[in-house]
Scaffold this motif. Sequence first.
Motif, short mmCIF file in Angstrom:
data_model
loop_
_atom_site.label_atom_id
_atom_site.label_comp_id
_atom_site.label_asym_id
_atom_site.label_seq_id
_atom_site.Cartn_x
_atom_site.Cartn_y
_atom_site.Cartn_z
N VAL A 1 0.85 -1.19 0.00
CA VAL A 1 0.00 0.00 0.00
C VAL A 1 0.89 1.24 0.00
N GLU A 2 0.63 2.14 -0.94
CA GLU A 2 1.44 3.36 -1.04
C GLU A 2 1.13 4.32 0.11
N GLU A 3 2.15 4.99 0.58
CA GLU A 3 1.98 6.04 1.59
C GLU A 3 2.53 7.34 1.04
N SER A 4 1.78 8.41 1.21
CA SER A 4 2.20 9.70 0.67
C SER A 4 1.91 10.82 1.65
N THR A 5 2.63 11.92 1.46
CA THR A 5 2.40 13.16 2.20
C THR A 5 2.35 14.30 1.19
N SER A 6 1.31 15.09 1.26
CA SER A 6 1.17 16.19 0.31
C SER A 6 0.61 17.42 1.01
N TYR A 7 0.90 18.57 0.42
CA TYR A 7 0.37 19.82 0.97
C TYR A 7 0.27 20.86 -0.13
N MET A 8 -0.58 21.83 0.11
CA MET A 8 -0.76 22.95 -0.80
C MET A 8 -1.03 24.20 0.03
N VAL A 9 -0.39 25.30 -0.35
CA VAL A 9 -0.65 26.59 0.29
C VAL A 9 -0.87 27.63 -0.81
N ALA A 10 -1.78 28.57 -0.55
CA ALA A 10 -2.06 29.62 -1.53
C ALA A 10 -2.52 30.87 -0.80
N TYR A 11 -2.03 32.01 -1.25
CA TYR A 11 -2.48 33.28 -0.69
C TYR A 11 -3.07 34.13 -1.82
N ARG A 12 -4.29 34.62 -1.60
CA ARG A 12 -4.95 35.47 -2.60
C ARG A 12 -5.07 36.89 -2.05
N HIS A 13 -4.60 37.85 -2.84
CA HIS A 13 -4.61 39.26 -2.44
C HIS A 13 -5.42 40.08 -3.45
N PHE A 14 -6.30 40.93 -2.94
CA PHE A 14 -7.09 41.82 -3.77
C PHE A 14 -6.39 43.18 -3.83
N TRP A 15 -5.95 43.56 -5.02
CA TRP A 15 -5.31 44.87 -5.21
C TRP A 15 -6.35 45.98 -5.14
N ASN A 16 -7.54 45.68 -5.67
CA ASN A 16 -8.70 46.55 -5.57
C ASN A 16 -9.94 45.68 -5.81
N ASP A 17 -11.10 46.29 -5.98
CA ASP A 17 -12.33 45.50 -6.13
C ASP A 17 -12.34 44.65 -7.39
N ASP A 18 -11.56 45.05 -8.40
CA ASP A 18 -11.60 44.36 -9.69
C ASP A 18 -10.38 43.49 -9.98
N THR A 19 -9.29 43.66 -9.22
CA THR A 19 -8.03 42.99 -9.55
C THR A 19 -7.52 42.21 -8.34
N ARG A 20 -7.08 40.98 -8.59
CA ARG A 20 -6.60 40.12 -7.52
C ARG A 20 -5.47 39.23 -8.03
N SER A 21 -4.67 38.72 -7.12
CA SER A 21 -3.57 37.81 -7.45
C SER A 21 -3.52 36.67 -6.45
N SER A 22 -3.05 35.52 -6.92
CA SER A 22 -2.79 34.38 -6.04
C SER A 22 -1.38 33.86 -6.27
N ALA A 23 -0.71 33.51 -5.19
CA ALA A 23 0.57 32.81 -5.25
C ALA A 23 0.35 31.46 -4.57
N PHE A 24 0.80 30.36 -5.22
CA PHE A 24 0.50 29.03 -4.68
C PHE A 24 1.68 28.09 -4.86
N TYR A 25 1.68 27.05 -4.02
CA TYR A 25 2.69 26.00 -4.10
C TYR A 25 2.08 24.69 -3.62
N GLY A 26 2.34 23.61 -4.34
CA GLY A 26 1.89 22.29 -3.94
C GLY A 26 3.00 21.27 -4.11
#
Length: 347
Positions: A267-292
């Motif tokens: 039986v395979e055993e694994s460890t995984s994770y993901m993190v992401a931060y989303r920032h709104f520059w204003n009401d219409d524009t946003r960005s995300s930085a992520f890693y998995g």
Amino acid sequence: MKNTNKLLLVSMLGLGLGCSAAANAAFEVDLGDDQKIKFGGFIKIDGRYVDGDVGYRDFWIGSGSVLPEDASQFKMFANESRINTTYTNGDVTGFIEMDFYGGGGNEIISNSSHPRLRHAFIKYKDVLIGQTWTTFMNTSALAETADFAGPMVGEAFVRNNQVRYTNGNWQFALENPESYGGNPNEDAMPDVVAKYNFKGDWGNVSVAGLFRQLNTEMNNSESAFGVSVAGKIKTTGKDDFRFQIHTGNVGRYVGVTAAKDLVGEEVEESTSYMVAYRHFWNDDTRSSAFYGNITTEESDADRSHWGVNVFKNYTPKLALGVEVGSFEMADQNAESMYLQFSAKYSL
């Protein structure tokens, strides 16, 4: 007769979805007698440039494919576009959704793509029956990305046929089994999932457990256990932090084929994770930085995916975005960079 005429009208309108942007505005129709029908979905057009020694297959799946030498490729496609219908009659809700990742077509003449069933379920009060996201998932913890679903190597990402019962913050499910890497023809027990959801003005966090009975190629039965903690936490303003952590014998439930359930008779055993931060520059524009990232014990896989993007809404329904990122298979010393442009019109 009046309700029949309304339903006929809605059916005729539904046939027009996908014909033009003007015909794709989402709408809900009250059919009377506590009945409603709604059409939704989106149209998404992508253009992607990839450079490196990992082959790309519609989106970055965990298995990847190492190329004999570095290569570059540019493609445009629209098959992530999808359409769905929701029908509600009192306490009963039916939902069906499809996109166009079903294969087929060619890029010589028509670029046609076959439709593919994504979701099809019936919900009555606290009971859900049908095909949808596994109960092991926390869908709010998925990063917002231009690439399909983003860092799936670190995410729980499976749709299963299932029977799910919800009681307050608790959810319990019996889900379709599959001994990936073993002998699924001998699967006799459904997968069992239990999850508790913590919720508040601050966001949400879920804790889930998974139990399965797997069958090896030699028809030996092996028990498998896995756990998941995932959530979406509000930070400052409209910003949010999303995360997922999975460990144990989670196999096909995490990483999109990065890990099998069974490797030989083990039986395979694994460890995984993901993190992401989303920032709104204003009401219409946003960005995300992520890693998995995902690592496995039996097969010694080590896969990761990072990216940074920016999206701008030009109307409440129309968004344009650009994303740069990398997919790496460290265990095979292979990596590719990509640049993607997307236009998405939500119906």
